[in-house]
Scaffold this motif. Structure first.
Motif, PDB file in Angstrom:
ATOM      1  N   GLN A   1       0.807  -1.220   0.000  1.00 34.26           N
ATOM      2  CA  GLN A   1       0.000   0.000   0.000  1.00 34.26           C
ATOM      3  C   GLN A   1       0.838   1.268   0.000  1.00 34.26           C
ATOM      4  OE1 GLN A   1      -2.623  -0.281   3.320  1.00 34.26           O
ATOM      5  NE2 GLN A   1      -3.656  -2.101   2.551  1.00 34.26           N
ATOM      6  N   ILE A   2       2.125   1.152   0.277  1.00 33.31           N
ATOM      7  CA  ILE A   2       3.006   2.328   0.334  1.00 33.31           C
ATOM      8  C   ILE A   2       3.505   2.651  -1.070  1.00 33.31           C
ATOM      9  CG2 ILE A   2       5.183   3.236   1.223  1.00 33.31           C
ATOM     10  CD1 ILE A   2       4.717   1.507   3.695  1.00 33.31           C
ATOM     11  N   GLN A   3       3.233   3.868  -1.502  1.00 33.89           N
ATOM     12  CA  GLN A   3       3.673   4.337  -2.806  1.00 33.89           C
ATOM     13  C   GLN A   3       4.493   5.604  -2.625  1.00 33.89           C
ATOM     14  OE1 GLN A   3       0.079   4.948  -4.983  1.00 33.89           O
ATOM     15  NE2 GLN A   3      -0.382   2.767  -5.153  1.00 33.89           N
TER      16      GLN A   3
ATOM     17  N   LEU B   1      17.411  11.764   8.427  1.00 30.41           N
ATOM     18  CA  LEU B   1      16.231  10.909   8.581  1.00 30.41           C
ATOM     19  C   LEU B   1      15.094  11.681   9.244  1.00 30.41           C
ATOM     20  CD1 LEU B   1      15.006   8.104   8.202  1.00 30.41           C
ATOM     21  CD2 LEU B   1      15.930   7.503  10.441  1.00 30.41           C
ATOM     22  N   PHE B   2      15.418  12.438  10.265  1.00 27.70           N
ATOM     23  CA  PHE B   2      14.414  13.257  10.945  1.00 27.70           C
ATOM     24  C   PHE B   2      13.819  14.286   9.975  1.00 27.70           C
ATOM     25  CE2 PHE B   2      13.320  17.055  13.468  1.00 27.70           C
ATOM     26  CZ  PHE B   2      12.331  16.498  14.269  1.00 27.70           C
ATOM     27  N   ALA B   3      14.682  14.951   9.200  1.00 29.20           N
ATOM     28  CA  ALA B   3      14.213  15.948   8.236  1.00 29.20           C
ATOM     29  C   ALA B   3      13.364  15.294   7.141  1.00 29.20           C
ATOM     30  CB  ALA B   3      15.398  16.688   7.618  1.00 29.20           C
ATOM     31  N   GLY B   4      13.759  14.099   6.706  1.00 29.78           N
ATOM     32  CA  GLY B   4      12.991  13.398   5.684  1.00 29.78           C
ATOM     33  C   GLY B   4      11.616  12.992   6.181  1.00 29.78           C
ATOM     34  N   ILE B   5      11.545  12.492   7.395  1.00 28.30           N
ATOM     35  CA  ILE B   5      10.258  12.097   7.963  1.00 28.30           C
ATOM     36  C   ILE B   5       9.362  13.311   8.155  1.00 28.30           C
ATOM     37  CG2 ILE B   5       9.151  11.154  10.029  1.00 28.30           C
ATOM     38  CD1 ILE B   5      11.506   9.178  10.207  1.00 28.30           C
ATOM     39  N   ILE B   6       9.923  14.402   8.652  1.00 32.13           N
ATOM     40  CA  ILE B   6       9.134  15.628   8.826  1.00 32.13           C
ATOM     41  C   ILE B   6       8.601  16.114   7.478  1.00 32.13           C
ATOM     42  CG2 ILE B   6       9.247  18.073   9.494  1.00 32.13           C
ATOM     43  CD1 ILE B   6       9.115  16.082  11.839  1.00 32.13           C
ATOM     44  N   SER B   7       9.439  16.069   6.443  1.00 31.92           N
ATOM     45  CA  SER B   7       8.973  16.514   5.124  1.00 31.92           C
ATOM     46  C   SER B   7       7.892  15.583   4.578  1.00 31.92           C
ATOM     47  CB  SER B   7      10.137  16.624   4.145  1.00 31.92           C
ATOM     48  OG  SER B   7      10.706  15.354   3.923  1.00 31.92           O
ATOM     49  N   GLY B   8       8.000  14.294   4.848  1.00 32.57           N
ATOM     50  CA  GLY B   8       6.958  13.365   4.425  1.00 32.57           C
ATOM     51  C   GLY B   8       5.647  13.616   5.143  1.00 32.57           C
ATOM     52  N   ILE B   9       5.731  13.923   6.431  1.00 42.34           N
ATOM     53  CA  ILE B   9       4.518  14.222   7.210  1.00 42.34           C
ATOM     54  C   ILE B   9       3.882  15.522   6.737  1.00 42.34           C
ATOM     55  CG2 ILE B   9       3.735  14.891   9.519  1.00 42.34           C
ATOM     56  CD1 ILE B   9       5.741  12.824  10.644  1.00 42.34           C
TER      57      ILE B   9
ATOM     58  N   GLN C   1       2.123   6.167   5.499  1.00 43.13           N
ATOM     59  CA  GLN C   1       2.629   6.460   4.166  1.00 43.13           C
ATOM     60  C   GLN C   1       3.500   7.721   4.168  1.00 43.13           C
ATOM     61  OE1 GLN C   1      -0.214   6.071   1.104  1.00 43.13           O
ATOM     62  NE2 GLN C   1       1.218   6.582  -0.522  1.00 43.13           N
ATOM     63  N   GLY C   2       3.128   8.726   4.934  1.00 40.37           N
ATOM     64  CA  GLY C   2       3.942   9.936   5.031  1.00 40.37           C
ATOM     65  C   GLY C   2       5.296   9.656   5.666  1.00 40.37           C
ATOM     66  N   ILE C   3       5.284   8.881   6.741  1.00 38.89           N
ATOM     67  CA  ILE C   3       6.537   8.520   7.416  1.00 38.89           C
ATOM     68  C   ILE C   3       7.400   7.658   6.509  1.00 38.89           C
ATOM     69  CG2 ILE C   3       7.497   7.256   9.377  1.00 38.89           C
ATOM     70  CD1 ILE C   3       4.968   8.194  10.957  1.00 38.89           C
ATOM     71  N   ALA C   4       6.777   6.661   5.861  1.00 40.55           N
ATOM     72  CA  ALA C   4       7.526   5.770   4.971  1.00 40.55           C
ATOM     73  C   ALA C   4       8.130   6.535   3.798  1.00 40.55           C
ATOM     74  CB  ALA C   4       6.616   4.661   4.467  1.00 40.55           C
TER      75      ALA C   4
ATOM     76  N   ALA D   1      12.733   8.820   0.942  1.00 42.75           N
ATOM     77  CA  ALA D   1      13.435   9.989   0.399  1.00 42.75           C
ATOM     78  C   ALA D   1      14.825  10.119   1.015  1.00 42.75           C
ATOM     79  CB  ALA D   1      12.623  11.259   0.643  1.00 42.75           C
ATOM     80  N   THR D   2      14.928   9.868   2.314  1.00 49.01           N
ATOM     81  CA  THR D   2      16.233   9.930   2.979  1.00 49.01           C
ATOM     82  C   THR D   2      17.157   8.854   2.438  1.00 49.01           C
ATOM     83  OG1 THR D   2      15.171  10.772   4.981  1.00 49.01           O
ATOM     84  CG2 THR D   2      17.411   9.907   5.204  1.00 49.01           C
ATOM     85  N   GLY D   3      16.629   7.653   2.277  1.00 42.73           N
ATOM     86  CA  GLY D   3      17.435   6.560   1.723  1.00 42.73           C
ATOM     87  C   GLY D   3      17.908   6.863   0.311  1.00 42.73           C
TER      88      GLY D   3
END
Length: 95
Positions: free
Chosen positions: A7-9, A44-52, A60-63, A68-70
């Motif tokens: 389900q994660i896109q 990783l923190f910045a990537g998760i925040i940007s996804g959220i 899905q936002g966190i993933a 994106a960080t990876g």
């Protein structure tokens, strides 16, 4: 569990985040008081925040932030290992 991951896109707007994270990583690398091991976690923190912010506070936002960080870290390492010269000590340890 497989259904969960299917389900994660990857969200198209997060493709902009990858170069931004690469630039942030370069800035953090040049900052004297930030140790190298901390850069990964800060990105990783910045990537998760940007996804959220982009998708919302969902799995899905966190993933997408993690993906994106990876992508940013993998792209940086691929560039670094392809185009930068290695020192003589690095060449000896590879053999």
């Amino acid at each position: 569990m497989v259904e969960f991951f299917s389900q994660i896109q990857v969200h198209p707007q997060l493709l902009i985040v990858v170069p931004a994270l690469m630039i942030l990583g370069n800035i953090l690398k040049r900052t004297p008081k930030i140790q190298d091991w901390m850069i990964l976690w800060l990105l990783l923190f910045a990537g998760i925040i940007s996804g959220i912010v982009t998708i919302g506070f969902t799995i899905q936002g966190i993933a997408n932030g993690i993906i994106a960080t990876g992508a940013a870290i993998t792209t940086h390492q691929a560039y670094k290992q392809t185009f930068t010269k290695r020192s003589e000590t690095d060449k000896k340890t590879i053999k």
